[in-house]
Design an enzyme around this catalytic site. Structure first.
Site, PDB file in Angstrom:
ATOM      1  N   LYS A   1       0.843  -1.201   0.000  1.00  0.00           N
ATOM      2  CA  LYS A   1       0.000   0.000   0.000  1.00  0.00           C
ATOM      3  C   LYS A   1       0.876   1.248   0.000  1.00  0.00           C
ATOM      4  CE  LYS A   1      -3.931  -2.244   2.182  1.00  0.00           C
ATOM      5  NZ  LYS A   1      -4.585  -2.696   3.406  1.00  0.00           N
TER       6      LYS A   1
ATOM      7  N   GLN B   1      -4.946  -1.275   9.502  1.00  0.00           N
ATOM      8  CA  GLN B   1      -4.872  -2.606   8.898  1.00  0.00           C
ATOM      9  C   GLN B   1      -5.559  -3.640   9.788  1.00  0.00           C
ATOM     10  OE1 GLN B   1      -3.522  -3.360   5.805  1.00  0.00           O
ATOM     11  NE2 GLN B   1      -4.293  -5.430   6.158  1.00  0.00           N
TER      12      GLN B   1
ATOM     13  N   ASP C   1     -11.011   3.222   3.862  1.00  0.00           N
ATOM     14  CA  ASP C   1     -11.495   1.848   3.684  1.00  0.00           C
ATOM     15  C   ASP C   1     -13.012   1.834   3.472  1.00  0.00           C
ATOM     16  OD1 ASP C   1      -9.746  -0.270   3.505  1.00  0.00           O
ATOM     17  OD2 ASP C   1      -9.447  -0.453   5.674  1.00  0.00           O
TER      18      ASP C   1
END
Ligand code: NDP
Length: 307
Positions: A58, A102, A125
């Protein structure tokens, strides 16, 4: 004779590459016209090796499109209170446009509580209840990356191979998680599909799948969807990522497969995503898309168009 109008492979890898290139152009424009460089902060708690690889990818992808990237690594002994304090600091930091924690988090933390502590405008997200609610009522919010990427591939495939829109198509989604199945269902409903969500208690799953013009598999079981579950001419989106052991010339080796039995399903499908190089690459590309979108929202600018 093989029907060449069937079994097209949807190239998620190539589509994601193109999307990242288009994003890089938009990021450069934002810098040049507004002086804004979108910044994504990824927070990782603990030392799960798979999560560390995802986080590294990422960070590298963020920098490659011209955005700023920061990774904050915390030990797995971090308390929930300390993580919430860090999120509050990142929420207040005007230089930070996207915050991604995460998952999975260590067991002593509540993922729901942590995600809901993120400013919804920085929730790249798209997992915050406010963003889930916006998706449900059709408002402009941040959409979870994997379903967003799946929808992009699907729309492109239907346009390329079917010539029309998704409106009126029967969509069956196998899996009802908050991160894939449910948001995918909302996205397809917003495209005027007739949507059914299946799960582990669904009866007659094969018969249900055979009604699908669009079949989305998000189950987490290798090759769970058999070839004869796929209606002729269906569009198949395989979200699954499953690592299995197979026999190789030098003994056992590990291989990644999807939730669909690709070889058996492909001849039935109009078009199908492979695993790997299908939905997977779209997830990170859409994270970058969401970071740019978030930066625009925070500065009162319209969402970037033409991506
Ligand atoms: P979850 O485990 O959260 O959800 C799985 C879903 O599948 C549940 O709704 C479950 O039903 C359903 N299910 C399980 N067994 C059956 C069955 N026998 N029949 C019908 N339905 C069943 O998984 P995720 O949604 O997080 O992920 C799904 C897959 O997608 C995984 O392989 C994951 O690795 C992959 N993934 C890929 C991403 C990418 O970037 N490409 C990103 C995220 C996930 P129930 O609710 O009843 O338990």
């Amino acid at each position: 004779m093989t029907d060449t109008s069937m079994g097209h492979i949807i190239d998620g890898f190539g589509y994601a590459k193109g999307l990242r290139e288009r994003l890089a152009v938009k990021v450069a424009e934002l810098k040049a016209t507004q002086g804004i460089t979108p910044c994504l902060v990824v927070v990782i708690v603990g030392e799960d090796p798979a999560s560390q690889i995802y986080v590294k990818n990422k960070g590298e992808s963020t920098i490659a499109v011209g955005m700023d990237s920061r990774t904050i690594t915390l030990p797995d002994t971090t308390t929930e209170a300390d993580l919430l304090k860090l999120i509050a600091e990142l929420n207040a930091d005007a230089a930070v446009n996207g915050i991604l924690v995460q998952l999975p988090l260590p067991k002593h933390m509540s993922s729901l509580k942590v995600i809901d502590a993120i400013d919804p405008l920085k929730d790249v997200d798209g997992f915050h209840v406010e963003n889930a609610g916006k998706l449900a009522v059709g408002l402009d919010g941040i959409v979870p990356c994997t379903p967003l990427g799946s929808l992009m591939l699907l729309k492109d495939a239907v346009k390329t191979y079917g010539g029309g829109s998704l409106a009126g198509m029967n969509a069956v989604i196998v899996g009802r998680s908050n991160i894939v199945g449910k948001p995918m269902a909302q996205l397809l409903l917003n495209q005027d599909c007739t949507v059914t969500i299946a799960h582990s208690k669904t009866k007659n799953l094969k018969e249900l799948c055979l009604t699908a013009d669009i079949l989305v598999a998000a189950v987490g079981r290798p090759k769970f969807i058999a070839g004869d579950w796929v209606k002729d001419g269906a569009y198949v989106i395989d979200v699954g990522i499953n690592r299995i052991e197979v026999d190789g010339p030098d003994g056992k080796k590990s291989k990644v497969v999807g939730d669909v039995d690709f070889d058996a399903a492909k001849p039935h499908a109009k078009a199908i995503t492979p695993v790997p190089r299908g939905v997977g690459p779209m997830t990170i590309a859409c994270l970058l898309n969401n970071t740019l979108h978030a930066a625009c929202l925070q500065h009162g600018l319209p969402a970037p168009e033409g991506l």
